[in-house]
Scaffold this motif. Structure first.
Motif, PDB file in Angstrom:
ATOM      1  N   ILE A  30      48.164  25.984 -56.022  1.00  0.00           N
ATOM      2  CA  ILE A  30      49.034  25.036 -55.309  1.00  0.00           C
ATOM      3  C   ILE A  30      50.033  25.787 -54.439  1.00  0.00           C
ATOM      4  CG2 ILE A  30      50.904  23.362 -55.667  1.00  0.00           C
ATOM      5  CD1 ILE A  30      49.265  22.270 -58.030  1.00  0.00           C
ATOM      6  N   ILE A  31      50.511  26.923 -54.908  1.00  0.00           N
ATOM      7  CA  ILE A  31      51.428  27.737 -54.107  1.00  0.00           C
ATOM      8  C   ILE A  31      50.695  28.385 -52.932  1.00  0.00           C
ATOM      9  CG2 ILE A  31      52.859  29.823 -54.166  1.00  0.00           C
ATOM     10  CD1 ILE A  31      53.591  29.014 -57.047  1.00  0.00           C
ATOM     11  N   LEU A  32      49.441  28.788 -53.128  1.00  0.00           N
ATOM     12  CA  LEU A  32      48.674  29.462 -52.071  1.00  0.00           C
ATOM     13  C   LEU A  32      48.133  28.514 -50.999  1.00  0.00           C
ATOM     14  CD1 LEU A  32      46.529  32.128 -53.936  1.00  0.00           C
ATOM     15  CD2 LEU A  32      48.394  32.517 -52.344  1.00  0.00           C
ATOM     16  N   ARG A  33      47.967  27.235 -51.312  1.00  0.00           N
ATOM     17  CA  ARG A  33      47.336  26.315 -50.363  1.00  0.00           C
ATOM     18  C   ARG A  33      48.006  26.265 -48.994  1.00  0.00           C
ATOM     19  NH1 ARG A  33      44.605  21.003 -52.469  1.00  0.00           N
ATOM     20  NH2 ARG A  33      43.756  21.225 -50.397  1.00  0.00           N
ATOM     21  N   PRO A  34      49.349  26.195 -48.909  1.00  0.00           N
ATOM     22  CA  PRO A  34      49.954  26.203 -47.562  1.00  0.00           C
ATOM     23  C   PRO A  34      49.653  27.486 -46.794  1.00  0.00           C
ATOM     24  CG  PRO A  34      51.545  25.455 -49.180  1.00  0.00           C
ATOM     25  CD  PRO A  34      50.352  25.953 -49.939  1.00  0.00           C
ATOM     26  N   LEU A  35      49.660  28.619 -47.493  1.00  0.00           N
ATOM     27  CA  LEU A  35      49.330  29.884 -46.840  1.00  0.00           C
ATOM     28  C   LEU A  35      47.878  29.890 -46.361  1.00  0.00           C
ATOM     29  CD1 LEU A  35      50.110  32.798 -46.099  1.00  0.00           C
ATOM     30  CD2 LEU A  35      49.313  33.451 -48.371  1.00  0.00           C
ATOM     31  N   LEU A  36      46.981  29.381 -47.181  1.00  0.00           N
ATOM     32  CA  LEU A  36      45.571  29.310 -46.790  1.00  0.00           C
ATOM     33  C   LEU A  36      45.375  28.385 -45.589  1.00  0.00           C
ATOM     34  CD1 LEU A  36      43.885  29.100 -50.308  1.00  0.00           C
ATOM     35  CD2 LEU A  36      44.032  31.088 -48.798  1.00  0.00           C
ATOM     36  N   HIS A  37      46.156  27.322 -45.528  1.00  0.00           N
ATOM     37  CA  HIS A  37      46.066  26.407 -44.388  1.00  0.00           C
ATOM     38  C   HIS A  37      46.540  27.094 -43.108  1.00  0.00           C
ATOM     39  CE1 HIS A  37      45.978  22.648 -42.238  1.00  0.00           C
ATOM     40  NE2 HIS A  37      47.225  22.846 -41.848  1.00  0.00           N
ATOM     41  N   VAL A  38      47.597  27.903 -43.206  1.00  0.00           N
ATOM     42  CA  VAL A  38      48.136  28.596 -42.032  1.00  0.00           C
ATOM     43  C   VAL A  38      47.136  29.613 -41.491  1.00  0.00           C
ATOM     44  CG1 VAL A  38      49.911  30.255 -41.294  1.00  0.00           C
ATOM     45  CG2 VAL A  38      50.555  28.241 -42.631  1.00  0.00           C
ATOM     46  N   ILE A  39      46.452  30.332 -42.378  1.00  0.00           N
ATOM     47  CA  ILE A  39      45.512  31.352 -41.902  1.00  0.00           C
ATOM     48  C   ILE A  39      44.141  30.778 -41.539  1.00  0.00           C
ATOM     49  CG2 ILE A  39      46.644  33.208 -43.162  1.00  0.00           C
ATOM     50  CD1 ILE A  39      44.336  33.130 -45.163  1.00  0.00           C
ATOM     51  N   GLY A  40      43.937  29.480 -41.762  1.00  0.00           N
ATOM     52  CA  GLY A  40      42.681  28.849 -41.376  1.00  0.00           C
ATOM     53  C   GLY A  40      41.550  29.089 -42.350  1.00  0.00           C
ATOM     54  N   PHE A  41      41.851  29.104 -43.631  1.00  0.00           N
ATOM     55  CA  PHE A  41      40.842  29.355 -44.668  1.00  0.00           C
ATOM     56  C   PHE A  41      39.709  28.334 -44.612  1.00  0.00           C
ATOM     57  CE2 PHE A  41      39.341  28.834 -49.089  1.00  0.00           C
ATOM     58  CZ  PHE A  41      38.947  30.133 -49.361  1.00  0.00           C
ATOM     59  N   ALA A  42      40.047  27.069 -44.411  1.00  0.00           N
ATOM     60  CA  ALA A  42      39.038  26.006 -44.396  1.00  0.00           C
ATOM     61  C   ALA A  42      38.084  26.150 -43.213  1.00  0.00           C
ATOM     62  CB  ALA A  42      39.709  24.639 -44.363  1.00  0.00           C
ATOM     63  N   ASN A  43      38.559  26.705 -42.104  1.00  0.00           N
ATOM     64  CA  ASN A  43      37.712  26.854 -40.917  1.00  0.00           C
ATOM     65  C   ASN A  43      36.723  28.010 -41.034  1.00  0.00           C
ATOM     66  OD1 ASN A  43      39.093  24.725 -39.777  1.00  0.00           O
ATOM     67  ND2 ASN A  43      40.610  26.075 -38.823  1.00  0.00           N
ATOM     68  N   MET A  44      36.937  28.895 -42.001  1.00  0.00           N
ATOM     69  CA  MET A  44      36.061  30.053 -42.167  1.00  0.00           C
ATOM     70  C   MET A  44      34.764  29.712 -42.889  1.00  0.00           C
ATOM     71  SD  MET A  44      38.677  32.993 -43.338  1.00  0.00           S
ATOM     72  CE  MET A  44      40.284  33.162 -42.616  1.00  0.00           C
ATOM     73  N   PHE A  45      34.710  28.552 -43.528  1.00  0.00           N
ATOM     74  CA  PHE A  45      33.565  28.187 -44.361  1.00  0.00           C
ATOM     75  C   PHE A  45      33.005  26.835 -43.926  1.00  0.00           C
ATOM     76  CE2 PHE A  45      36.421  30.796 -46.866  1.00  0.00           C
ATOM     77  CZ  PHE A  45      35.569  31.795 -47.306  1.00  0.00           C
ATOM     78  N   SER A  46      31.718  26.667 -44.120  1.00  0.00           N
ATOM     79  CA  SER A  46      31.101  25.391 -43.762  1.00  0.00           C
ATOM     80  C   SER A  46      31.431  24.304 -44.774  1.00  0.00           C
ATOM     81  CB  SER A  46      29.585  25.552 -43.646  1.00  0.00           C
ATOM     82  OG  SER A  46      29.044  25.951 -44.893  1.00  0.00           O
ATOM     83  N   HIS A  47      31.686  24.691 -46.015  1.00  0.00           N
ATOM     84  CA  HIS A  47      32.034  23.717 -47.055  1.00  0.00           C
ATOM     85  C   HIS A  47      33.292  24.226 -47.758  1.00  0.00           C
ATOM     86  CE1 HIS A  47      31.541  20.743 -50.182  1.00  0.00           C
ATOM     87  NE2 HIS A  47      30.571  20.210 -49.446  1.00  0.00           N
ATOM     88  N   ALA A  48      34.447  23.854 -47.213  1.00  0.00           N
ATOM     89  CA  ALA A  48      35.732  24.384 -47.670  1.00  0.00           C
ATOM     90  C   ALA A  48      36.044  24.084 -49.141  1.00  0.00           C
ATOM     91  CB  ALA A  48      36.851  23.870 -46.775  1.00  0.00           C
ATOM     92  N   PRO A  49      35.712  22.898 -49.673  1.00  0.00           N
ATOM     93  CA  PRO A  49      36.026  22.661 -51.088  1.00  0.00           C
ATOM     94  C   PRO A  49      35.302  23.620 -52.038  1.00  0.00           C
ATOM     95  CG  PRO A  49      35.660  20.575 -49.997  1.00  0.00           C
ATOM     96  CD  PRO A  49      35.284  21.653 -49.032  1.00  0.00           C
ATOM     97  N   VAL A  50      34.078  23.989 -51.702  1.00  0.00           N
ATOM     98  CA  VAL A  50      33.345  24.941 -52.546  1.00  0.00           C
ATOM     99  C   VAL A  50      33.999  26.320 -52.462  1.00  0.00           C
ATOM    100  CG1 VAL A  50      31.141  26.100 -52.892  1.00  0.00           C
ATOM    101  CG2 VAL A  50      31.194  23.668 -52.382  1.00  0.00           C
ATOM    102  N   ALA A  51      34.460  26.694 -51.285  1.00  0.00           N
ATOM    103  CA  ALA A  51      35.145  27.974 -51.126  1.00  0.00           C
ATOM    104  C   ALA A  51      36.459  27.975 -51.902  1.00  0.00           C
ATOM    105  CB  ALA A  51      35.402  28.246 -49.648  1.00  0.00           C
ATOM    106  N   GLU A  52      37.173  26.859 -51.886  1.00  0.00           N
ATOM    107  CA  GLU A  52      38.426  26.778 -52.631  1.00  0.00           C
ATOM    108  C   GLU A  52      38.169  26.806 -54.139  1.00  0.00           C
ATOM    109  OE1 GLU A  52      42.398  24.013 -52.714  1.00  0.00           O
ATOM    110  OE2 GLU A  52      41.107  23.997 -50.959  1.00  0.00           O
TER     111      GLU A  52
END
Length: 67
Positions: A30-52
């Motif tokens: 939960i603490i890392l999620r805002p940081l991951l959003h800023v660096i574009g973590f979800a855009n790096m993967f085709s299926h972001a929930p599986v990556a998370e």
């Protein structure tokens, strides 16, 4: 040498140390999620929930190795 695993007591019910680790990792994620959003973590993967989820399991494994 035997490891002593501290148990969490909630309302008189003993919870396994694994439950404590799960809650600790949830707080870390939960603490890392805002940081991951800023660096574009979800855009790096085709299926972001599986990556998370994979990140959650990785952090859980590392936490279990450390404690």
């Amino acid at each position: 040498m035997a490891h002593i695993f501290p148990e969490l007591v909630v309302g008189g019910v003993l919870l396994a140390p694994f439950v404590t680790y799960l809650m600790m990792v949830l707080v870390v994620i939960i603490i890392l999620r805002p940081l991951l959003h800023v660096i574009g973590f979800a855009n790096m993967f085709s299926h972001a929930p599986v990556a998370e989820l994979s990140l959650y399991v990785t952090v859980l494994g590392l936490l279990m190795l450390l404690f």
